[in-house]
Design an enzyme around this catalytic site. Sequence first.
Site, PDB file in Angstrom:
ATOM      1  N   GLU A  89       0.777  -1.229   0.000  1.00 36.77           N
ATOM      2  CA  GLU A  89       0.000   0.000   0.000  1.00 36.77           C
ATOM      3  C   GLU A  89       0.813   1.287   0.000  1.00 36.77           C
ATOM      4  OE1 GLU A  89      -3.575   0.336   0.034  1.00 36.77           O
ATOM      5  OE2 GLU A  89      -3.251  -1.688  -0.720  1.00 36.77           O
ATOM      6  N   SER A 361     -50.271 -34.236  30.511  1.00 38.21           N
ATOM      7  CA  SER A 361     -50.070 -34.856  31.825  1.00 38.21           C
ATOM      8  C   SER A 361     -48.827 -34.380  32.561  1.00 38.21           C
ATOM      9  CB  SER A 361     -50.007 -36.383  31.666  1.00 38.21           C
ATOM     10  OG  SER A 361     -51.280 -36.887  31.355  1.00 38.21           O
TER      11      SER A 361
END
Length: 679
Positions: A89, A361
């Site tokens: 860069e 139940s």
Amino acid sequence: MKFKKFLRILLNIVFWCFTAGIAALAALVLIYGNDLPDYKKLATYAPPVATRLYASDGSLLIEYAEERRVFIDFVDMPPQLVNAFVAAEDQNFWTHPGIDVQGITRAAMGNAARLVGFNVGFSGASTITQQVAKNFFLTSERTLSRKIKEAILALKLERAFSKQHLMTLYLNQIFLGARAYGVGSAALMYFNKPVSELTLAECAFLASLPKAPNNRDRAVERRNYVLRRMVDEGYITRAEADAAAAEELNINSGFTAQMEADFQYFAEDVRRQLLGRIGRETLYNGGLYIKTTIVPEYQRAASAALNRALDAYNTGRSEKLQGAIIAMNPHTGRILAMAGGRSFAESSFNRATQAMRQIGSTIKPFVYLAALERGISPQAILQDTPIVGWRENNTMWKPENYDKKFLGDVPLRLSLETSRNVPSVRLVEQIGARDAIEVAQRFGVYPADLNNVNLSMALGSGETTLEKLVLGYAAFINGGRAIEPKLVDYVEDRYGRVIDGPATELIEWRDDLLPPAAGATSEPLSDAQSLYQMVSILQGAVERGTGKQARVAGHTIAGKTGTTNDVKDVWFVGFSKDLIAGVYLGYDTPRPLGRGAGSHMAARIFAEFMTAALAGTTNQPFAVPDGLTFMRVNRRSGAAAKDDPNGTIILEAFKAGQSPNPAPTKASAGPGAVMGGIF
């Protein structure tokens, strides 16, 4: 003389050009430099950082972030990673004052050659410092004014900060694709490793990303270009570059999905909870450390057990059966495993915490506990005989048992162990539907403000979530304490300060650690003796009743099955001394599961999970409170074993004043075997 005159003219031209350049530069600074942002705040750089979610063992589960970022200080950056970015860069980064005159000249000449027809690509001349200025303060618009501001800011940044600080800002802020900002996050996203473990080839790959962060098609080509640039700049040898170029580029595409599918339901519940408590900005950008309660091995075992059962049942079916499983510590409420469905990717609806379903139940233990609290003996006789002419809401009702049989007189324990409906109806009639439902409300299964109180609600027609049902059952074995579900132990900010979670929540729970004293001072939901009698009955339900499919070899287990009308929903909730789990199965749009389906399916999932979770642990019987007397009785009659020795003999816990039933006479003796349906 002519030469001197020429030289004087040339010097004047140079002087006036220089003066004009200085004046132009001053004018630009005057025009564009007055409204520049305050760059000095970068001295205390605190970027938005991803919040990270960790399991109880410290392993990473997921990141929450608008921008995925893990801050890395310069001293922790591998030198080759820094060198790779400099070579790719900004080769003059360490020497230029913020703008690169050589780079500008080179770019201008190249662009001019391109314009006159030479095959040369357009190039820019932004330094790393200029990119810092743009990324932090400016837009990406391609205008002259923005470039001028960028250059002025870069010069100011270079005067204010060291090169190392500028490089730190750059490498933590730059976008590198896959929603990863900064090299720390990118290393995790692409290679599932910290920057300290990156290879040379991986460093070069990351350095190749700023030019085209979301384009992977030329990844190898761009990585190799960076390696060549590193050779040209003298950072590595040709041999090192060749070896790195030969390395296979294994980009970790799986990690970009953020986390294993097994943990997604749990993580989403954590996200929703914390979003309400600490807010979106803090959650997504605060860099929080969130220590959760999840136990990875439990979670994987729970998900595997649930998915195996669902996959086996769903084979060849158009509409898919769904389900959920949740496991927690019954003493603390810490959720150790949670799966809210077959696939979070297919449906994010969490059936463990969001699905309100009839519980069938599984309500019965609370109803029977109401009887035990009133001093009714576990061996009290209930009638299992036909009920005719009963009305509820102007509707004739004829309760039936699952097996369509009637057994005559049966002890209370046997009725619950085998989940018989008709004796349960008679028990509710005896103690009252409102009182029976009150226990379920007290234990948090039904809401406290329930209005429609009726007999069917006391028999399981009411709705609740799997999580609330499991929390209700947890009180059976934790001393009758009401507990809240806990997903998170504590939350730290990026500086290590605890921002969520009181001191009592920071305890590292162990198997032998008692609950905090503060929790133990709360009023118990029921008395210890009644609770133990219920636990003992539920242990019998697993050992010889409807819950046989939930047995775990070598471990004491208690629990209860549940099935709603027409087998639309099936349940099982069970527990050992220090671990409780619940399983639910049903369609998202309720309809019968089909022939052969039942609560045994949920019990098997429970057993598979508990077998894995309890592997390698020592069996621990349930704690027995003071004041109970244990006597051997006949399971079928409830009489003392010495008076009725034939058949199954069990050990019963009696409170003071309770005793076995009288010895049965031949006329009153029921069938020798009990037919208990799975219900």
